[in-house]
Write an enzyme that holds these catalytic residues in place. Structure first.
Site, PDB file in Angstrom:
ATOM      1  CB  CYS A 100      -0.974  -0.020   1.177  1.00 59.42           C
ATOM      2  SG  CYS A 100      -2.347   1.132   0.975  1.00 59.42           S
ATOM      3  CG  HIS A 213      -3.699  -3.629   3.588  1.00 58.24           C
ATOM      4  ND1 HIS A 213      -2.557  -3.015   4.057  1.00 58.24           N
ATOM      5  CD2 HIS A 213      -4.355  -2.687   2.864  1.00 58.24           C
ATOM      6  CE1 HIS A 213      -2.529  -1.755   3.645  1.00 58.24           C
ATOM      7  NE2 HIS A 213      -3.610  -1.536   2.908  1.00 58.24           N
TER       8      HIS A 213
END
Length: 274
Positions: A100, A213
């Protein structure tokens, strides 16, 4: 050389500033899968107190996500010799998993919804831009077919010839556009880099960048093993094969998630399914 003689130094990028959405789980999983095989493990926090020498000690690098303000703080610190050391490690093939916000700081820049552009290190040829405060975030399950050439070949070998798929969870506001850097893979389910071109993540040298994630590695333990094996082979300059661990529970969990999403990997997939 027996396992007890092997040592793995895990460099953890800014643990306090960049560990949103369970990304510290990637560090824990790499550590445990190394210890279970008898390797010695050291975790090196690569934070504001770290030096360029600390970065140079890392055999494997893990970076997580961050909020925009924390990401700005990271880039204020990651300058000069420290930035040069990280560039050198990645360019020389030190393996890493970057999630991310971490790929965004490795790219050219990130434009947040509020505030000034955050300049990145320019290691990865990509840019990330938040499309605006009234834009819906990209949140949900993510399934990706790994297409990065060298990585895909390695994964296929580890999986007995099966096509490699990653199962994860994405939560990001920024959208990423790749330049010459190779995509990690193509989206089977979810949004990925930008929801338009069907790509997800990036792969450069031995660095894996992704919006997934989860943490990603608990759902895809073969990726953790690839990171460990690549790091040890590079460090000790000899062929190293990892002993097999019982991943039946993790693989069963992957299959349950795929079934919930209505994905049958034996049939053609549909890009950007939501």
């Amino acid at each position: 050389m027996n396992n007890q003689e092997l040592e793995l130094n895990i460099g953890w990028l800014y643990p306090q500033l960049m560990s949103t959405y369970g990304d510290r789980g990637n560090v824990i999983l790499i550590e445990k899968r190394s210890l279970w095989r008898g390797y010695k493990v050291n975790i090196i926090p690569l934070d504001q107190n770290a030096t360029a020498a600390d970065i140079c000690r890392a055999d494997l690098i893990v970076g997580g996500g961050a909020q925009d303000r924390q990401q700005g703080s990271v880039m204020q610190d990651l300058q000069g010799k420290k930035a040069d050391a990280l560039r050198s490690k990645i360019e020389n093939g030190t393996p890493g998993i970057f999630t991310c916000g971490s790929p965004q700081i490795l790219g050219h820049y990130y434009e947040p919804v509020i505030g000034q552009r955050i300049q990145g290190l320019g290691i990865l040829d990509l840019v990330s831009v938040h499309p605006g405060k009234n834009t819906q975030r990209c949140i949900g399950n993510l399934v990706v077919e790994v297409t990065a050439t060298l990585l895909s070949e390695d994964f296929k070998e580890m999986l007995g010839g099966a096509t490699p798929y990653l199962v994860g969870f994405e939560n990001h506001g920024g959208l990423t556009k790749l330049g010459t850097t190779e995509a990690l893979g193509k989206v089977v389910y979810g949004v990925g880099n930008n929801g338009k071109d069907g790509t997800e993540g990036a792969f450069y040298r031995n660095s894996i960048a992704t919006y997934s994630h989860g943490p990603l590695l608990s759902k895809n333990p073969f990726v953790a093993d690839w990171l460990i094996q690549t790091a040890l082979r590079l460090k000790y300059e000899q062929p190293i094969s990892l002993s097999t661990l019982n991943d039946s529970l993790a693989m069963k969990g992957r299959q349950v998630m795929l079934e919930r999403l209505g994905i049958n990997l034996s049939t053609p997939v549909v890009l950007d399914k939501k």
